[in-house]
Design a protein around this motif. Structure first.
Motif, PDB file in Angstrom:
ATOM      1  N   ARG A 291      17.915  15.029 126.242  1.00 24.65           N
ATOM      2  CA  ARG A 291      17.677  16.444 126.566  1.00 24.65           C
ATOM      3  C   ARG A 291      16.818  16.534 127.824  1.00 24.65           C
ATOM      4  N   LEU A 292      17.206  17.405 128.743  1.00 22.76           N
ATOM      5  CA  LEU A 292      16.393  17.661 129.922  1.00 22.76           C
ATOM      6  C   LEU A 292      15.418  18.784 129.617  1.00 22.76           C
ATOM      7  N   LEU A 293      14.200  18.642 130.091  1.00 24.18           N
ATOM      8  CA  LEU A 293      13.137  19.615 129.883  1.00 24.18           C
ATOM      9  C   LEU A 293      12.683  20.152 131.240  1.00 24.18           C
TER      10      LEU A 293
ATOM     11  N   LEU B  30      10.889  16.626 133.335  1.00 22.74           N
ATOM     12  CA  LEU B  30      10.729  15.813 132.135  1.00 22.74           C
ATOM     13  C   LEU B  30      12.030  15.761 131.346  1.00 22.74           C
ATOM     14  N   ALA B  31      12.107  14.817 130.429  1.00 17.61           N
ATOM     15  CA  ALA B  31      13.279  14.688 129.564  1.00 17.61           C
ATOM     16  C   ALA B  31      12.861  14.031 128.256  1.00 17.61           C
TER      17      ALA B  31
ATOM     18  N   ILE C 235       9.771  11.482 128.672  1.00 14.97           N
ATOM     19  CA  ILE C 235       9.601  10.699 129.896  1.00 14.97           C
ATOM     20  C   ILE C 235       9.729  11.623 131.100  1.00 14.97           C
ATOM     21  N   SER C 236       9.332  11.121 132.256  1.00 16.98           N
ATOM     22  CA  SER C 236       9.538  11.837 133.506  1.00 16.98           C
ATOM     23  C   SER C 236      10.836  11.361 134.145  1.00 16.98           C
ATOM     24  N   VAL C 237      11.619  12.304 134.649  1.00 14.65           N
ATOM     25  CA  VAL C 237      12.835  11.975 135.402  1.00 14.65           C
ATOM     26  C   VAL C 237      12.730  12.533 136.823  1.00 14.65           C
TER      27      VAL C 237
ATOM     28  N   GLY D  49      21.135  12.970 134.050  1.00  8.61           N
ATOM     29  CA  GLY D  49      21.571  14.032 133.163  1.00  8.61           C
ATOM     30  C   GLY D  49      21.629  13.557 131.727  1.00  8.61           C
ATOM     31  N   VAL D  50      21.903  14.485 130.842  1.00  8.04           N
ATOM     32  CA  VAL D  50      22.028  14.163 129.418  1.00  8.04           C
ATOM     33  C   VAL D  50      23.133  13.126 129.242  1.00  8.04           C
TER      34      VAL D  50
END
Length: 70
Positions: free
Chosen positions: A23-25, A29-30, A41-43, A49-50
């Protein structure tokens, strides 16, 4: 969601590990499946992507190693 307590969490360790984005936040973040739970985690440094598998070190995605294809 898994949190770091006791032993270090999978994505906090000194070794980079592959995880799958679930899931992307907001804020770069994700949530990622580590195989032993879900961790945040940080992306921010990668375009992920998901469903993508990323290499994570110290809770930071440093490379996309496999795209989900969707």
């Amino acid at each position: 969601m898994t949190s770091c307590s006791g032993d270090a969490c999978v994505t906090c360790g000194d070794v980079a590990v592959p995880v799958r984005i679930t899931r992307l936040l907001a804020g770069g973040l994700a949530e990622a499946d580590t195989g032993s739970g879900i961790e945040e985690i940080s992306v921010a440094l990668v375009e992920a992507g998901v469903g993508d598998t990323v290499l994570v070190h110290a809770k930071e995605a440093i490379a996309v190693i496999e795209r989900s294809g969707s």
